[in-house]
Design an enzyme around this catalytic site. Structure first.
Site, PDB file in Angstrom:
ATOM      1  N   ASP A   2       0.822  -1.212   0.000  1.00 20.68           N
ATOM      2  CA  ASP A   2       0.000   0.000   0.000  1.00 20.68           C
ATOM      3  C   ASP A   2       0.856   1.263   0.000  1.00 20.68           C
ATOM      4  O   ASP A   2       2.065   1.235   0.285  1.00 20.68           O
ATOM      5  CB  ASP A   2      -0.897  -0.037   1.264  1.00 20.68           C
ATOM      6  CG  ASP A   2      -2.198   0.709   1.087  1.00 20.68           C
ATOM      7  OD1 ASP A   2      -2.306   1.511   0.145  1.00 20.68           O
ATOM      8  OD2 ASP A   2      -3.111   0.493   1.903  1.00 20.68           O
ATOM      9  N   ASP A  59     -10.743   2.286  -2.752  1.00 23.58           N
ATOM     10  CA  ASP A  59     -11.240   2.090  -1.387  1.00 23.58           C
ATOM     11  C   ASP A  59     -12.759   2.145  -1.362  1.00 23.58           C
ATOM     12  O   ASP A  59     -13.377   1.885  -0.332  1.00 23.58           O
ATOM     13  CB  ASP A  59     -10.676   3.164  -0.454  1.00 23.58           C
ATOM     14  CG  ASP A  59      -9.310   2.779   0.073  1.00 23.58           C
ATOM     15  OD1 ASP A  59      -8.867   1.651  -0.220  1.00 23.58           O
ATOM     16  OD2 ASP A  59      -8.683   3.591   0.771  1.00 23.58           O
TER      17      ASP A  59
HETATM   18  C1  GLA Z   1      -5.653   2.068   2.265  1.00 22.01           C
HETATM   19  C2  GLA Z   1      -6.102   0.864   1.487  1.00 22.01           C
HETATM   20  C3  GLA Z   1      -7.124   0.095   2.282  1.00 22.01           C
HETATM   21  C4  GLA Z   1      -6.514  -0.315   3.607  1.00 22.01           C
HETATM   22  C5  GLA Z   1      -6.015   0.909   4.347  1.00 22.01           C
HETATM   23  C6  GLA Z   1      -5.235   0.519   5.582  1.00 22.01           C
HETATM   24  O1  GLA Z   1      -6.651   3.016   2.379  1.00 22.01           O
HETATM   25  O2  GLA Z   1      -6.599   1.232   0.253  1.00 22.01           O
HETATM   26  O3  GLA Z   1      -7.567  -1.012   1.570  1.00 22.01           O
HETATM   27  O4  GLA Z   1      -5.470  -1.218   3.372  1.00 22.01           O
HETATM   28  O5  GLA Z   1      -5.148   1.677   3.529  1.00 22.01           O
HETATM   29  O6  GLA Z   1      -4.726   1.608   6.248  1.00 22.01           O
END
Ligand code: GLA
Length: 731
Positions: free
Chosen positions: A482, A552
């Site tokens: 990420d 997300d």
């Molecule tokens: C990002 C990712 C999510 C999750 C969060 C964790 O927003 O896109 O899927 O992994 O971080 O902090």
């Protein structure tokens, strides 16, 4: 050989299976661009260039007062700088003497088989059966001895030409590149072109916009240090009349994950110039005598088969020529459940095992432990950078936890955000100078975190070692990589003042090196990319990651748009898509049907599901396996657009041999007592008979009928119902 040099005409012609591209060593050794489009055999197309005395357009000195020869009105393979061409530039260089000029003329070329590679940057590769040849054309400025090599790899069967540029400083002093584009594409007659791009925002990535070119410079860019949620490094120039099924489409996809720039200019004579490459904002790269600088690559294609034809070319290429991981084709990717939306930071080893146990009944094959398992990470204020297990949460230790999960017959995945650091972390306390921060100022915080200076070798080495240590400590099957903020505060403590304009690009090069050291070193681990959803979803990332978390935003109806937009460039098998608790009014089955237009998974607390829901998930999970090959490797068709006021959103995957297809239809709006609506299939074999199975009804109809007369979609159903029509050829 797909590249032909005609010595007497001085033309070089590149042929893919269905396209031709031609350039010519022209007047005064400038290299002209002559043609890109449908196949034309080997003839000299320089008759296409007409010369006129164009007022206020300068003439190179050695054109000897020939007023009709101006670079301002000549189609070129690469631009000069300050030689009378006033359109957008593909190069801006400050020479050792302080001047800004470049007058690149042809000096040599070479042709060889195989694809080019770049220093520190990802490229597409040739498979055993591919015919791939490369052309390199060297331009040189006679005064400064700066050389620009234009690179073209022709992927013949794929109809893709990969391009890039290499600058070599053959002079005696250091030069500064202020702008260096990967590609320059000139059209002599571009007034009929529209531009299609994929803009968006956090949670709404890769929407689609199509606009006519007007007489100015259109810019698509990211200045965020990442390819971004806001724009994708992709643009298509398409004939105004082109639609999904026919018409000329030119696609350009940049293999770069940092700040990028695409400019498209429709000029005074309706010529179009497109340049694409690293964003020149906050960019200035020094090249010392004898040194080289490589730009990222662009994957360019042409088809007259409309937008679907263009998407199919990219989908096939992305599946075949970007990533060698066994998870691309040989090994089926498991259905995963991710803990993020289920538990956020609130979990421990016991809770994880409970979720895994409950998820097993849903047909889930892998649990992914998301953010929160490391350092002192209980919220987003702390812990990033401390890549060791938080033993307060994972009390039994990671190796044991993975063993318990494996004992359930499930695989285990884990989350990292390697490039970031929290101020409240041991790493920051030990190495405060490793963050990007401009001297005398405080770094911009975003999601309460700072950015590590990944341009520095010691930071890269540290990241490689600390992530690898965790990966090697347990039976880890999957990693989600990420990144949760944009890059600001461009400054590296390891570079002298005059080189600070290099930081943004060096960061990207550093990142690729780190990924190489982790991802390529673990061929048995499946890696998924993520950047707050799809904030760095780009073709370069797909050389490392087999799939990318699309967004997300797990709302199923928003995902209809997201998948539709993404599909212009990206195949289904690269788009992470999960069933979550968002949008409770949408039935689970519909959520699952939408997530199947991506790499299917779940993002919810499995322990809280009712029996009925578990059963529904288990059914949908088995459908994912049943349709895996169709979805992942079939030809994808957009049947209706969720951006239009439609009642039904529909898409289809057809197997390469046309023996099978899956048509998915989601009812997004059904007016009372309205007309019967039909969905028209595409890509079927007209004469084959198909058995159409929607789970309850079975009809036999020909490909012709299904494509031209359509499938009637039942209307007396609740809104947000999904229909999956499985078409199987019976004859
Ligand atoms: C990002 C990712 C999510 C999750 C969060 C964790 O927003 O896109 O899927 O992994 O971080 O902090």
């Amino acid at each position: 050989m797909s590249i032909l040099y005609n010595e007497s005409k001085k033309t070089i012609t590149l042929h893919t299976a269905k396209t031709t591209y031609q350039l010519k060593i022209g007047n005064l050794n400038y290299v002209n661009h002559l043609y890109y489009g449908a196949t034309i055999h080997d003839e000299d197309l320089s008759y296409l260039i007409r010369r006129y005395d164009r007022g206020f357009s300068g003439n190179p000195y050695d054109s000897l007062k020939e007023r009709t020869f101006s670079l301002d009105a000549q189609p070129q393979e690469f631009t000069t700088q300050q030689q009378g061409d006033f359109r957008i530039n593909s190069i801006e260089v400050q020479n050792a003497d302080g001047s800004f000029s470049f007058d690149g003329r042809y000096v040599s070329h070479k042709i060889y088989s195989g694809a080019f590679t770049l220093n520190g940057l990802p490229t597409a590769f040739a498979n055993e059966k591919d015919t791939v040849d490369t052309l390199e054309v060297v331009l040189e400025d006679a005064v400064t001895k700066v050389q620009v090599t234009l690179l073209y790899s022709v992927f013949e069967e794929a109809d893709i030409i990969m391009r890039a540029v290499r600058v070599r400083n053959g002079g005696e002093g250091t030069i500064a590149l202020k702008r260096i584009m990967s590609l320059n594409m000139d059209y002599m007659n571009g007034g009929n072109l529209d531009m299609l791009s994929l803009p968006g925002r956090y949670g709404q990535e890769r929407q689609v916009e199509r606009q006519p070119l007007t007489h100015h410079v259109h810019k698509i860019r990211s200045g965020r240090g990442i390819s971004s949620h806001q724009q994708n490094p992709f643009v298509a120039l398409v004939d105004k009349k082109a639609n999904e099924d026919y018409g000329a489409c030119y696609g350009f996809a940049l293999m770069y994950s940092g700040s990028f720039l695409t400019e498209v200019e429709l000029d005074q004579y309706d010529q179009v110039r497109l340049v694409m490459g690293i964003n020149d904002r906050l960019f200035s790269f020094h090249v010392a005598p004898g040194e080289e600088f490589d730009t990222p690559a662009v994957l360019m294609t042409y088809t007259h088969k409309g937008l679907t034809g263009m998407s199919h070319i990219y989908h096939d290429f992305f599946r075949n020529n970007l990533n060698r991981s066994k998870f691309v084709r040989e090994v089926q990717r498991p259905i995963l459940i991710n803990t993020w939306e289920a538990a956020f930071f609130n979990f421990d080893d016991v809770k994880l095992v409970e979720i895994a146990k409950a998820a097993k009944g849903m047909g889930v094959e892998m649990i992914v432990m998301d953010d929160g398992w490391f350092g002192k990470r209980d919220d987003d204020n702390s812990g990033l950078g401390d890549w060791f297990v938080n033993e307060k949460k994972i009390k039994c230790g990671l190796t044991e936890l993975v063993r318990q999960i494996n004992d359930l017959g499930m695989k285990f995945g884990i989350w990292f955000e390697p490039e970031m650091v929290s101020e409240d972390s041991d790493l920051f306390r030990t190495h405060p100078d490793w963050v990007m921060e401009i001297p005398g100022r405080h770094a911009v915080r975003s999601r309460n975190q700072l950015v590590l200076d990944v341009s520095r070798k010691e930071v890269q080495d540290h990241l490689i070692a600390s992530v690898n240590r965790i990966l090697d400590s347990a039976n880890i099957y999957y990693v989600k990589w990420d990144l949760n903020r944009a890059i600001t505060d461009l400054w590296s403590n390891s570079l002298p003042a005059e080189c600070q304009g290099e930081v943004s690009h060096r960061y990207v090069l550093g990142l690729y090196r780190v990924m190489e050291g982790i991802i390529k070193a673990h061929p048995d681990i499946m890696f998924e990319g993520c950047a707050g959803g799809g904030g760095r979803f780009d073709p370069a990332m797909l050389t490392f990651f087999v799939q990318y978390w699309s967004s997300d935003n797990t709302k199923p109806l928003d995902n209809l748009k997201l998948h539709y937009g993404s599909s212009f460039l990206y195949p289904v098998c690269t788009m992470g898509a999960h069933v979550s608790e968002a949008s409770p009014m949408v039935p689970l089955e519909t959520k699952a049907a939408i997530a199947m237009c991506g790499t299917f998974g779940y993002e919810l607390d499995a322990t809280k599901l009712k029996k009925k829901e578990v059963k529904a998930c288990s059914k949908m999970s088995s459908l994912y396996h049943k349709f895996y090959d169709l979805n992942f490797f079939g030809d994808y068709y957009r049947l209706t657009s969720p951006f239009e006021p439609v009642n039904l959103v529909a898409w289809e995957s057809v197997s390469k041999d046309k023996s099978e297809a899956l048509v998915t239809v989601v009812t997004v709006n059904l007016t009372m007592n309205g007309p019967q609506e039909y969905i028209y299939c595409k890509g079927l074999a007209p004469d084959k008979l198909y058995k159409v199975d929607d789970g309850s009804n079975k009809v036999i109809a020909s490909g012709m009928a299904l494509m031209h007369a359509g499938i009637p979609i039942p209307r007396e159903v609740p809104e947000f119902t999904a229909f999956l029509y499985h078409l199987k050829a019976v004859k």
